[in-house]
Design an enzyme around this catalytic site. Structure first.
Site, PDB file in Angstrom:
ATOM      1  N   LEU A   1       0.861  -1.177   0.000  1.00  0.00           N
ATOM      2  CA  LEU A   1       0.000   0.000   0.000  1.00  0.00           C
ATOM      3  C   LEU A   1       0.898   1.227   0.000  1.00  0.00           C
ATOM      4  CD1 LEU A   1      -2.683  -0.896   2.732  1.00  0.00           C
ATOM      5  CD2 LEU A   1      -2.987  -0.972   0.253  1.00  0.00           C
ATOM      6  N   ASP A   2       0.424   2.299  -0.622  1.00  0.00           N
ATOM      7  CA  ASP A   2       1.168   3.552  -0.573  1.00  0.00           C
ATOM      8  C   ASP A   2       1.332   4.008   0.871  1.00  0.00           C
ATOM      9  OD1 ASP A   2       1.197   3.551  -3.342  1.00  0.00           O
ATOM     10  OD2 ASP A   2      -0.540   4.888  -3.522  1.00  0.00           O
ATOM     11  N   LYS A   3       2.357   4.786   1.112  1.00  0.00           N
ATOM     12  CA  LYS A   3       2.636   5.286   2.456  1.00  0.00           C
ATOM     13  C   LYS A   3       1.400   5.893   3.105  1.00  0.00           C
ATOM     14  CE  LYS A   3       5.127   9.002   4.807  1.00  0.00           C
ATOM     15  NZ  LYS A   3       5.968  10.210   4.621  1.00  0.00           N
TER      16      LYS A   3
END
Length: 337
Positions: A147-149
Site C-alpha cells: 500500500l502507498d505510504k
C-alpha cells in the site's frame, strides 16, 4: 563497482553541453563529466528516467546531445540492503502460523527504501515475529502486496516461504480480492463504472504515474460504485482487478475526480482553488483534518495457503476519513449521484 560518495546520493546535478561534445551520445557525455560513477551505472540511470535534456526525460542512452543542451541528473539514492527489528505498535487483525493480516496506519511506509530506512511496517514485523528473518529478501520479507505510504488499511504478510509463494501466486492470478473505500472530489455522472486505462510512468514527471498509451504502460482496471454523493465529493467503494502503482489515484484523477487530499494527483490545494467560494472555508478545514489521500484498503479476501478455506476481513474507516465524510455531508447529500 565504484561506490557513489554518500554526499552525492539524492542530489541534483545539471550541466550544459559545450560545442566540443555536441552530437555525443548522452551516456558518453555524462561519463565524461565529474560524476564519480561508471558508464554502465549512468546507462541504468538514463533507462530509469533519472536524466532529462532541456527539461524532457530521455530514456535512450544513444540520444545525441547538442551544444547548449541542459542535461540534468537526479542521482538515485542507494536503497537499504537490510531491515532491522524495531518495537513499533501494529494493528494485527488476524494471525496464525502461516500469515498475518495487518491494518496499516496512514503514514507508515511498507518496507525500507530510499529515504525511509527505519520505522516501516517491515521493521515492526521483524520485531513482532522474528521468523521473517529466514526469507531470502532481507528488505521485504513476507510482503505479498503493498500500500502507498499514506493509504491505510488491510495487508497480508506471509510468515513462511511456502505461504508467501502460495499467496503471491493467488495475487498474480487475480484471485485475491481487494476492496477500497475512498473519497473523491465532485459528483459522478453514473452510480457505478469501470475504468480500463493503461497506467505507466508520467512522461515528464518520473516520480508520478499517469494514464498513458497502451505501448507505454500496463493494463489497469478499477471498478467503482458511489456509496454516497455530496455537494463537493463522493464516497466510493472501489475494487482492483489489477494492481498498478498508484492505480486508483491515477484512474480517479483521469476521470476528473481526484482522491480528496491527494497532493500528487490534484486532489488537494489545486482542487480546492476550483471550488465555490462559499464552500471553500469548510473544505479547507476538512483538508486540515485529512492530511493525506482519503483512501483506505477496507476489504480483503483470499484462500488460506494451508487450510484451503476462504478468509475475508474488513477494516472500518480511520478517524480522519470519518471526520472528512461528516464535514462533506450536509442537508443536500443523497445516496447515489
Amino acid at each position: 563497482m565504484k561506490r557513489l560518495p554518500d554526499e552525492w546520493e539524492g542530489s541534483f546535478v545539471e550541466t550544459v553541453v559545450p560545442a566540443s561534445q555536441s552530437q555525443w551520445r548522452l551516456d558518453r557525455y555524462l561519463s565524461e563529466t565529474d560524476l564519480p560513477v561508471t558508464r554502465s551505472r549512468i546507462q541504468r540511470w538514463i533507462r530509469s528516467g533519472a536524466v532529462s535534456v532541456n527539461s524532457v526525460v530521455v530514456e535512450k542512452c544513444g540520444h545525441g546531445v547538442s551544444e547548449g543542451d541542459v542535461v540534468a541528473v537526479t542521482i538515485p539514492e542507494t536503497p537499504p540492503s537490510t531491515a532491522e527489528p524495531e518495537p513499533i505498535p501494529l494493528d494485527i487483525v488476524y494471525e496464525d502460523e502461516a500469515l498475518l493480516v495487518v491494518n496499516k496506519a496512514a503514514g507508515m511506509v511498507v518496507h525500507p527504501a530510499c529515504g525511509h530506512a527505519h520505522s516501516t511496517l517491515v521493521n515492526a514485523l521483524l520485531h513482532h515475529c522474528g521468523s521473517l528473518e529466514q526469507f531470502d529478501d532481507p528488505v521485504r520479507p513476507g510482503i505479498v502486496h503493498r500500500l502507498d505510504k499514506d493509504t491505510s488499511g488491510l495487508m497480508i504478510v506471509a510468515k513462511r516461504e511456502d505461504a508467501h509463494a502460495f499467496l503471491s501466486r493467488q495475487l498474480a492470478e487475480r484471485r485475491i480480492k481487494r476492496g477500497y473505500t475512498g473519497l473523491a472530489w465532485g459528483r459522478f455522472a453514473e452510480p457505478s463504472g469501470t475504468i480500463d486505462a493503461p497506467v505507466g510512468r508520467h512522461p515528464r514527471f518520473r516520480q508520478r504515474m499517469a494514464v498513458v498509451e497502451e505501448n507505454r504502460g500496463r493494463r489497469a482496471v478499477t471498478h467503482y460504485r458511489v456509496s454516497e454523493s455530496m455537494e463537493d465529493g463522493s464516497l466510493l467503494a472501489l475494487a482492483l482487478e489489477t494492481g498498478r502503482t498508484h492505480q486508483i489515484r491515477v484512474h480517479l484523477a483521469h476521470l476528473g475526480h481526484p482522491v480528496i487530499g491527494d497532493p500528487v494527483y490534484g486532489g488537494r490545494h489545486k482542487r480546492l482553488a476550483g471550488t465555490a467560494p462559499r464552500r471553500r472555508p469548510k473544505l479547507k478545514k476538512m483538508l486540515d483534518v485529512l492530511r493525506r489521500q482519503a483512501l483506505h484498503a477496507s476489504e480483503l479476501e483470499f484462500i488460506h495457503p494451508f487450510s484451503g478455506r476462504p478468509h475475508s476481513f474488513k477494516a472500518t474507516l480511520p478517524d480522519d476519513m470519518k471526520q472528512a465524510v461528516v464535514m462533506l455531508s450536509d442537508s443536500t447529500c443523497t445516496t447515489g449521484p
